[in-house]
Write a protein that holds these residues in place. Structure first.
Motif, mmCIF file in Angstrom:
data_model
loop_
_atom_site.group_PDB
_atom_site.id
_atom_site.type_symbol
_atom_site.label_atom_id
_atom_site.label_comp_id
_atom_site.label_asym_id
_atom_site.label_seq_id
_atom_site.Cartn_x
_atom_site.Cartn_y
_atom_site.Cartn_z
ATOM 1 N N ASP A 136 0.841 -1.043 0.109
ATOM 2 C CA ASP A 136 0.088 0.013 0.045
ATOM 3 C C ASP A 136 0.856 0.994 -0.021
ATOM 4 O O ASP A 136 0.503 2.242 -0.533
ATOM 5 N N GLY A 137 2.042 1.201 0.674
ATOM 6 C CA GLY A 137 2.626 2.695 0.724
ATOM 7 C C GLY A 137 3.951 2.548 -0.339
ATOM 8 O O GLY A 137 4.685 3.603 -0.243
ATOM 9 N N LEU A 138 3.696 1.840 -1.341
ATOM 10 C CA LEU A 138 4.896 1.811 -2.316
ATOM 11 C C LEU A 138 4.539 3.005 -3.348
ATOM 12 O O LEU A 138 3.245 3.529 -3.411
ATOM 13 N N PRO A 139 5.598 3.260 -4.173
ATOM 14 C CA PRO A 139 5.160 4.075 -5.311
ATOM 15 C C PRO A 139 4.068 3.320 -6.358
ATOM 16 O O PRO A 139 3.955 2.429 -6.283
ATOM 17 N N GLY A 140 3.576 4.461 -7.006
ATOM 18 C CA GLY A 140 2.356 4.050 -7.989
ATOM 19 C C GLY A 140 2.557 2.911 -8.767
ATOM 20 O O GLY A 140 1.865 1.824 -8.529
ATOM 21 N N ASP A 141 3.641 2.822 -9.577
ATOM 22 C CA ASP A 141 3.936 1.651 -10.393
ATOM 23 C C ASP A 141 4.145 0.582 -9.773
ATOM 24 O O ASP A 141 3.813 -0.488 -9.951
ATOM 25 N N ALA A 142 4.949 0.513 -8.429
ATOM 26 C CA ALA A 142 5.504 -0.658 -7.815
ATOM 27 C C ALA A 142 4.255 -1.067 -6.921
ATOM 28 O O ALA A 142 3.885 -2.400 -7.121
ATOM 29 N N ARG A 143 3.355 -0.277 -6.589
ATOM 30 C CA ARG A 143 2.265 -0.679 -5.805
ATOM 31 C C ARG A 143 1.193 -1.592 -6.608
ATOM 32 O O ARG A 143 0.508 -2.355 -6.388
ATOM 33 N N ALA A 144 1.082 -1.154 -7.861
ATOM 34 C CA ALA A 144 0.098 -1.649 -8.826
ATOM 35 C C ALA A 144 0.811 -2.879 -9.545
ATOM 36 O O ALA A 144 -0.052 -3.748 -9.465
ATOM 37 N N LEU A 145 2.025 -3.171 -9.731
ATOM 38 C CA LEU A 145 2.680 -4.105 -10.391
ATOM 39 C C LEU A 145 2.964 -5.275 -9.707
ATOM 40 O O LEU A 145 2.968 -6.466 -10.207
ATOM 41 N N LEU A 146 3.443 -5.276 -8.300
ATOM 42 C CA LEU A 146 3.988 -6.134 -7.575
ATOM 43 C C LEU A 146 3.204 -7.388 -7.432
ATOM 44 O O LEU A 146 3.395 -8.445 -7.442
ATOM 45 N N PRO A 147 1.922 -7.109 -7.082
ATOM 46 C CA PRO A 147 0.877 -8.221 -6.949
ATOM 47 C C PRO A 147 0.546 -8.901 -8.245
ATOM 48 O O PRO A 147 0.462 -10.064 -8.278
ATOM 49 N N GLY A 148 0.752 -8.085 -9.466
ATOM 50 C CA GLY A 148 0.795 -8.840 -10.575
ATOM 51 C C GLY A 148 1.910 -9.703 -11.011
ATOM 52 O O GLY A 148 1.575 -10.941 -11.260
ATOM 53 N N LEU A 149 2.900 -9.288 -10.472
ATOM 54 C CA LEU A 149 4.158 -10.120 -10.874
ATOM 55 C C LEU A 149 4.328 -11.415 -9.975
ATOM 56 O O LEU A 149 4.777 -12.334 -10.481
ATOM 57 N N VAL A 150 3.467 -11.158 -8.881
ATOM 58 C CA VAL A 150 3.633 -12.501 -7.969
ATOM 59 C C VAL A 150 2.419 -13.403 -8.061
ATOM 60 O O VAL A 150 2.663 -14.596 -7.898
ATOM 61 N N VAL A 151 1.469 -12.891 -7.941
ATOM 62 C CA VAL A 151 0.204 -13.709 -8.011
ATOM 63 C C VAL A 151 -0.738 -13.406 -9.032
ATOM 64 O O VAL A 151 -1.817 -14.015 -8.879
ATOM 65 N N GLY A 152 -0.250 -12.708 -10.049
ATOM 66 C CA GLY A 152 -1.334 -12.418 -10.978
ATOM 67 C C GLY A 152 -2.573 -11.346 -10.563
ATOM 68 O O GLY A 152 -3.429 -11.326 -11.510
ATOM 69 N N ASP A 153 -2.437 -10.593 -9.636
ATOM 70 C CA ASP A 153 -3.510 -9.915 -9.340
ATOM 71 C C ASP A 153 -3.271 -8.429 -9.983
ATOM 72 O O ASP A 153 -2.324 -7.589 -9.571
#
Length: 940
Positions: free
Chosen positions: A316-333
């Motif tokens: 939640d506290g990450l910068p915009g792109d990382a906040r959006a992208l990390l769940p997608g990289l890990v679990v496809g969210d």
């Protein structure tokens, strides 16, 4: 999308030809499944019987031994055994596909769907909910609907008849339907995960096939249509689509549901639009009676849901792109990924990183076992020996890790495919025998097609197999060739893998996107090094979030650095003017691209022997990517030199540009599609927008706003004061606020200038009337000031005075009546831009003091896409030399009206329209004696 081969596998101790013996049976099973899923039962039975009988006969002959000890006899026996294996696999595949296809067609649900029956159904969710793509339809945006894959366990018709079944359906929930209530006797004590935050323009992870509602969202209940399976993006767990709106209150209750939850809903059944897929019908849920939860999700699904929610919380506290992208990289969210970021990943062919793929699992297993080539040796590496795990314990732990991976990422077909491909590839690598990798891939294909025949028709499955096969067959030879020519081993391996996967997958991607990326290989190379650390740290954050959130946040922060690098690579690659080229999105187009690829590869093998030719080719490729404006103008003739006004071809909508100096332009309206207006502005070389004028808030004029803002400095936005439709006005305010762009209101009498441009607002008048829609008051005051770029771009001129009391708008019948109309002087040209003004407002302009200034203009932007509703007196007064009409090919409104075109031509105007002539650019000196030049963008 594929099972990535980890570095350090060591040389192949068994060099030699590839073992292709299992490839024909796997391909035969694949083709059989694709053809027999919806075939008639009698035909399927014949295929099974003939194939089974032929296979048994051939197998019996081959077991008797070769006819002679000579090699020809052995070859004959081997051929019979191979053909027997193919026939037996065909029989098995036809049996599986026939049974599963019959499951979709049997039972009462398909027949009820054909009758559009209203039913009460008990359903069990089989996937996560996602939001459909809101589509611009004419002047409005159809709202997003919640889509869920489910199985109907019991269906009750309106006459009270009840039938048990297991038909798969696509559930469509419109925005006005309240979330399901929990039954008093149900599992209400179970925890419900937090509702994932959905961005303003939302996307969702579809199940296998990237299902999307095509006509379901916002359509009337008797016009339900859904497009499912095989029409989606290259990656099945990638974002389904761009362009949704924030989930409404009722939809939020549906979005938090987990797979295996059982519901009782009332609704109308309708046939699925796309035939031949795993969906028996579409079930549109009705608001009454309300939906009820019969049973909560299973324990494993609740556990997986908490892990996914923990990862969201940790990011939640990450910068915009990382906040959006990390769940997608890990679990496809992919729920947080914005359309802009998703478009960048598509343009660079990096969408596979947003999908749950075999590479995710391979990275995790490689972390446990170390380099797979050393997995069975005493000097093995990885975490397992450091934790004191034996080989057997390591294998058990790896199996548990694979099971957890499937559960957390959801046991969708795409995830199962990724797990099987990744596990089999790693198992084969652990033996140190690269020759066993192709049989391993063939085995994975065979098992998956027999388990889930619907995969045989999925583009995601096709791309996965092609990419993995390219890594196994082509990449080693290409990498070795690069090493022989002095390329460092690691770079050679990475370059060979990226080039091989791109070469094999590009034709299929072209069918899906009608575009070929020219930056895919370098972008994948640059992103590859960051994928593994982002994945490992992301999974560590996922695992620690339920027990130690501070540690999870720290791990997520660490993962944010490689994640931001990946996003930066995607954005930088997509920002290049020549990032991609349009290509026919058909299978003949795919065959043509495959032929071109083969020719390029063959030519490349010769070019690498000539450094000077390689250097020249590299320079040409660089010029094609960067496309310097002077060179592009010389080669393509677009944009023409000295252009003053351009009308973009954005389909059924408006987007025009007034040249305001080098790289600057005043943009009037944004069209319905962000990608289309962004492409037009790039081709025109517009990087700075001193002012964006949105004439009114209909979707075909404002929905493309993100495309105008993408990668450009926009100093201010000016709109009409009539803020209807409210959802579109709110969308504009959010987009502007998110980028700190001031928003002002246009009022008749306002005059502005910037560089060679000057203009006067003719409409709407500054009358008072019905108050504007609720929301923050518009920013008012001079536009020339802080935040406006200096140089040739600043705007100057008197601004309307700050309003006294609440801001109000004139009393208009609709948004078209409040369109901003401009009289523009660009060099010597005089242009009249009428927005979508209706005849009563055009007549009011004729009666206004501005009428004299409108006489005899050089260029007229015809109102309302050239509809029949025009005032003939205004056309006679304006008497344009050139009349431009922006409309979409084959639009359902009949724009432009023949009567309007005839009236304009009768007055001596040259009439041009974007649906036939494409994008248009106007230049010249104008005036009574000057010429007016109009250039068509004739590029394909």
């Amino acid at each position: 999308m594929s099972a990535t081969l980890p570095h350090g596998t060591g040389p192949d101790p068994e060099p030699g030809p590839l073992d292709l013996r299992l490839v024909p049976p796997a391909l035969a099973a694949w083709a059989t499944a694709a053809l027999t899923l919806d075939a008639p039962t009698d035909r399927t039975v014949w295929i099974v019987a003939v194939s089974l009988l032929g296979g048994i006969v051939l197998l019996g002959k081959s077991r008797r031994g070769p006819e002679s000890p000579a090699p020809p006899g052995r070859r004959s026996a081997w051929a019979r055994a191979s053909l027997a294996a193919v026939l037996l696999c065909v029989a098995a595949s036809a049996t599986s596909a026939g049974l599963q296809g019959a499951d979709v067609r049997r039972g009462p649900v398909p027949e009820l769907a054909r009758r559009s029956a209203i039913v009460t159904a008990d359903i069990e969710l089989t996937g996560d909910p996602w939001l459909s793509t809101p589509r611009v339809r004419g002047d409005h945006t159809a709202p997003a609907a919640v889509l869920i894959r489910a199985k109907v366990r019991r269906v009750e018709e309106s006459d009270g008849r009840s039938t048990r079944t297991r038909a798969p359906v696509l559930v469509v929930v419109d925005g006005g339907v309240a979330g399901p209530e929990r039954s008093s006797g149900g599992e209400s004590e179970q925890e419900t995960p937090e509702i994932p935050e959905v961005p303003d323009r939302v996307r969702g992870a579809a199940g296998d096939g990237s299902a999307s509602a095509a006509g379901g969202a916002g359509a009337p209940s008797d016009g339900v249509a859904a497009s499912v399976e095989g029409s989606g993006a290259p990656s099945e767990k990638a974002a389904a689509s761009a362009g949704g709106f924030r989930a409404r209150a009722g939809q939020a209750g549906w979005m938090k549901l987990l797979p295996s939850t059982r519901l009782r809903v009332g609704g109308r059944l309708a046939p699925a639009l796309a035939g031949g897929d795993r969906t028996a019908a579409v079930l549109r849920v009705r608001g009454s009676p309300g939906a009820r939860v019969l049973a909560g999700p299973s324990g494993p699904q609740r556990w997986a849901g908490r892990l996914r929610d923990g990862l969201r919380a940790a990011t939640d506290g990450l910068p915009g792109d990382a906040r959006a992208l990390l769940p997608g990289l890990v679990v496809g969210d992919t729920a947080r990924i914005t359309p802009e970021l998703d478009d960048a990943f598509k343009a660079t062919d990096l969408t596979h990183t947003l999908a749950v793929s075999g590479s995710n699992l391979t990275v995790l297993l490689a972390l446990l076992t170390g380099p797979p080539g050393l997995a069975r040796l005493t000097e093995r590496r990885g975490l397992a020996p450091r934790l004191g795990l034996s080989l057997r314990a390591t294998a058990l732990f790896a199996g548990a890790l694979t099971l957890g991976f499937v559960l957390v990422c959801r046991p969708d077909p795409s995830v199962l495919r990724a797990a099987v491909c990744g596990a089999i590839a790693l198992l084969a690598l652990a033996t140190g025998r690269r020759r066993s990798l192709v049989p391993a891939l063939a085995t994975a294909v065979l098992l998956l097609v027999l388990y889930d025949p619907w995969l045989a028709r999925g583009y995601g499955f096709l791309l996965s197999v092609l990419a993995t096969g390219a890594l196994l067959v082509l990449a080693p030879g290409w990498s070795e060739g690069l090493r022989r020519r002095g390329v460092p081993p690691r770079l050679a391996e990475a370059l060979g893998a990226a080039a091989a996967a791109q070469a094999v997958c590009a034709p299929v991607v072209a069918v899906l996107s009608a575009r070929v990326s020219l930056v895919a290989v370098p972008c994948n190379l640059l992103a590859e090094a960051a994928v593994a650390p982002a994945t490992v740290l992301g999974f560590a954050a996922l695992a620690t979030a339920p027990v130690a959130m501070p540690l999870a946040k720290l791990l997520a922060w660490g993962a944010s650095w490689p994640t931001r690098w990946i996003a930066g690579v995607a954005r930088a690659g997509a920002a290049l003017p020549g990032a991609g080229v349009d290509w026919p999105g058909t299978w003949p187009g795919a065959l043509l691209l495959a032929a071109v690829t083969v020719a390029v590869v063959l030519a490349g093998r010769r070019l690498v022997r000539h450094p000077w030719w390689c250097g020249l080719f590299g320079v040409l490729l660089l010029l094609a990517l960067v496309r310097p404006a002077p060179l592009t103008r010389v080669v393509t003739g677009w944009p023409p030199p000295g252009w003053r006004y351009a009308m973009c071809d954005v389909g059924q909508g408006d987007a025009t540009v007034l040249a305001a100096g080098a790289g600057a332009g005043v943009v009037v309206d944004a069209g319905p599609d962000p990608a289309a207006v962004d492409r037009c502005l790039r081709q025109l070389g517009i990087t700075r927008v001193p002012l964006l004028v949105l004439t009114h808030f209909h979707a075909d004029h404002v929905a493309g706003l993100p495309g105008v803002l993408r990668g450009r400095e926009v100093a201010a936005i000016e709109t009409t004061g009539f803020e209807e439709p409210g959802q579109e006005a709110e969308f504009v305010r959010r987009e502007a606020a998110g980028r700190h762009i001031p928003v002002t209101r246009a009022v008749a009498g306002e005059e502005r200038r910037t560089g060679p441009l000057s203009w006067r607002v003719l409409w709407p008048p500054a009358d008072t009337g019905r108050p504007t829609a609720a929301g923050p008051p518009p920013v008012t005051g001079p536009l020339a000031g802080p935040g406006v770029p200096a140089g040739p771009g600043p705007l100057a001129g008197p601004a309307p005075p700050p309003p006294d009391g609440p801001v109000a708008a004139p009393e208009f019948d609709g948004p078209n009546d409040a369109s901003v109309a401009l009289l523009v002087r660009a060099g010597g040209l005089r242009l009249l831009l009428l927005g979508d003004l209706e005849p009563p407002d055009q007549q009011a302009l004729l009666r206004s003091p501005e009428a004299a200034g409108m006489a005899g203009v050089d260029v007229l932007k015809v109102a309302h896409h050239g509809s029949a509703y025009q005032d003939p007196e205004l056309i006679r007064l304006v008497a344009p030399r050139v009349a431009l009409i922006s409309c979409g090919t084959g639009n359902p409104y009949g724009h432009p009206a023949p009567s309007t075109v005839a009236a304009l031509r009768a007055g001596g105007a040259l009439v041009l329209r974007t649906d036939r002539d494409g994008a248009l650019a106007v230049g010249g000196a104008g005036g009574a004696d000057g010429e007016v030049r109009v250039t068509r963008d004739e590029r394909p």
